[in-house]
Design a protein around this motif. Structure first.
Motif, mmCIF file in Angstrom:
data_model
loop_
_atom_site.group_PDB
_atom_site.id
_atom_site.type_symbol
_atom_site.label_atom_id
_atom_site.label_comp_id
_atom_site.label_asym_id
_atom_site.label_seq_id
_atom_site.Cartn_x
_atom_site.Cartn_y
_atom_site.Cartn_z
ATOM 1 N N LEU A 1 35.274 -14.398 -12.032
ATOM 2 C CA LEU A 1 34.904 -15.810 -12.009
ATOM 3 C C LEU A 1 35.361 -16.420 -10.695
ATOM 4 O O LEU A 1 36.531 -16.306 -10.320
ATOM 5 N N VAL A 2 34.433 -17.022 -9.977
ATOM 6 C CA VAL A 2 34.768 -17.661 -8.699
ATOM 7 C C VAL A 2 35.680 -18.850 -9.001
ATOM 8 O O VAL A 2 35.330 -19.696 -9.830
ATOM 9 N N PRO A 3 36.852 -18.920 -8.359
ATOM 10 C CA PRO A 3 37.778 -20.023 -8.619
ATOM 11 C C PRO A 3 37.107 -21.385 -8.441
ATOM 12 O O PRO A 3 36.331 -21.588 -7.512
ATOM 13 N N ALA B 1 31.635 -13.307 -8.677
ATOM 14 C CA ALA B 1 31.719 -12.493 -7.463
ATOM 15 C C ALA B 1 32.853 -11.492 -7.641
ATOM 16 O O ALA B 1 33.925 -11.839 -8.152
ATOM 17 N N LEU B 2 32.626 -10.269 -7.228
ATOM 18 C CA LEU B 2 33.663 -9.258 -7.288
ATOM 19 C C LEU B 2 34.595 -9.474 -6.104
ATOM 20 O O LEU B 2 34.154 -9.484 -4.959
ATOM 21 N N ASN C 1 26.357 -2.802 -11.892
ATOM 22 C CA ASN C 1 25.630 -3.497 -10.832
ATOM 23 C C ASN C 1 24.150 -3.168 -11.000
ATOM 24 O O ASN C 1 23.771 -2.018 -10.811
ATOM 25 N N PRO C 2 23.325 -4.150 -11.380
ATOM 26 C CA PRO C 2 23.651 -5.535 -11.665
ATOM 27 C C PRO C 2 24.602 -5.642 -12.859
ATOM 28 O O PRO C 2 24.629 -4.784 -13.729
ATOM 29 N N SER C 3 25.363 -6.721 -12.829
ATOM 30 C CA SER C 3 26.402 -6.911 -13.830
ATOM 31 C C SER C 3 25.826 -7.109 -15.226
ATOM 32 O O SER C 3 24.888 -7.852 -15.430
ATOM 33 N N ASN C 4 26.442 -6.427 -16.163
ATOM 34 C CA ASN C 4 26.200 -6.687 -17.577
ATOM 35 C C ASN C 4 27.509 -7.253 -18.096
ATOM 36 O O ASN C 4 28.512 -6.547 -18.075
ATOM 37 N N PRO C 5 27.606 -8.539 -18.375
ATOM 38 C CA PRO C 5 26.566 -9.396 -18.914
ATOM 39 C C PRO C 5 26.060 -10.521 -17.996
ATOM 40 O O PRO C 5 25.183 -11.268 -18.402
ATOM 41 N N THR C 6 26.578 -10.674 -16.786
ATOM 42 C CA THR C 6 26.254 -11.878 -16.001
ATOM 43 C C THR C 6 24.975 -11.788 -15.186
ATOM 44 O O THR C 6 24.408 -12.802 -14.811
ATOM 45 N N GLY C 7 24.522 -10.579 -14.857
ATOM 46 C CA GLY C 7 23.347 -10.418 -14.010
ATOM 47 C C GLY C 7 23.660 -10.508 -12.525
ATOM 48 O O GLY C 7 22.780 -10.374 -11.685
ATOM 49 N N TYR C 8 24.931 -10.711 -12.184
ATOM 50 C CA TYR C 8 25.364 -10.821 -10.793
ATOM 51 C C TYR C 8 25.018 -9.544 -10.025
ATOM 52 O O TYR C 8 25.229 -8.441 -10.507
ATOM 53 N N LEU C 9 24.477 -9.720 -8.811
ATOM 54 C CA LEU C 9 24.183 -8.585 -7.926
ATOM 55 C C LEU C 9 25.278 -8.464 -6.877
ATOM 56 O O LEU C 9 25.596 -9.432 -6.187
ATOM 57 N N LEU C 10 25.835 -7.300 -6.749
ATOM 58 C CA LEU C 10 26.892 -7.060 -5.778
ATOM 59 C C LEU C 10 26.289 -6.963 -4.382
ATOM 60 O O LEU C 10 25.384 -6.163 -4.157
ATOM 61 N N PRO C 11 26.774 -7.765 -3.429
ATOM 62 C CA PRO C 11 26.281 -7.630 -2.051
ATOM 63 C C PRO C 11 26.625 -6.245 -1.499
ATOM 64 O O PRO C 11 27.647 -5.644 -1.854
ATOM 65 N N THR C 12 25.788 -5.745 -0.614
ATOM 66 C CA THR C 12 26.002 -4.429 -0.009
ATOM 67 C C THR C 12 27.374 -4.345 0.637
ATOM 68 O O THR C 12 28.080 -3.340 0.494
#
Length: 171
Positions: free
Chosen positions: A48-50, A57-58, A78-89
């Protein structure tokens, strides 16, 4: 057994009782269950982004701070389960570098990679050649509508024949 079968194989082969597994959260619940089955300790690191309630964001530095000499594996989707967040390269590359330097296995569960409709995505498969500690897990069950078939795969690339023999001997 699909991706879970592959992940079970990784956990039960590479981990010993008392080892630590780092799981960035929120995460797929099976990562913790597999750690318990392997008799390992779990350390969670929040993604969780502060200052926000729903931005993810990881944080490589937070993961680095959570590592101890007992840490043997870091696992996330990646993509995150459950948020759907995509990790930047760049973050994926930083995680691979960190794990390679510390001798920690990095397991990237890419079961939902076929469900990306916007944003840039880099698969860990394209970076397997950069470290012998990177493992990509995937499921064909979701991407090919084979839900009851439980088909999956693990991908590991070794730099040499001796490295391949070491990894295959463990798995």
């Amino acid at each position: 057994h699909g991706c879970i079968g592959g992940l079970s194989l990784v956990y039960l082969t590479l981990l010993s009782p008392g080892d630590e597994v780092i799981i960035p959260e929120p995460a797929y619940p099976a990562y913790n269950i597999l750690a318990q089955a392997s008799r390992c300790e779990v350390k969670y690191v929040s993604c969780l982004v502060p200052g926000t309630q729903s931005s993810w964001a990881l944080d490589v530095d937070a993961i680095k701070a959570a590592i101890t000499p007992k840490t043997k594996l870091i696992v996330f989707s990646n993509p995150s389960n459950p948020t759907g967040y995509l990790l930047p390269t760049s973050t994926l590359e930083a995680m691979i570098k960190l794990c390679d330097e510390r001798g920690i296995y990095l397991v990237v569960d890419e079961a939902y990679r076929e469900y990306i409709f916007e944003g840039d995505y880099t698969s860990a498969i394209t970076l397997l050649h950069t470290s012998p500690f990177v493992i990509s897990a995937n499921s064909f069950s979701k991407s090919m509508s084979l839900y009851g078939e439980r088909a999956g795969a693990l991908s590991v690339v070794c730099a040499s024949a001796s490295e391949a023999q070491r990894v295959l001997g463990q798995l």
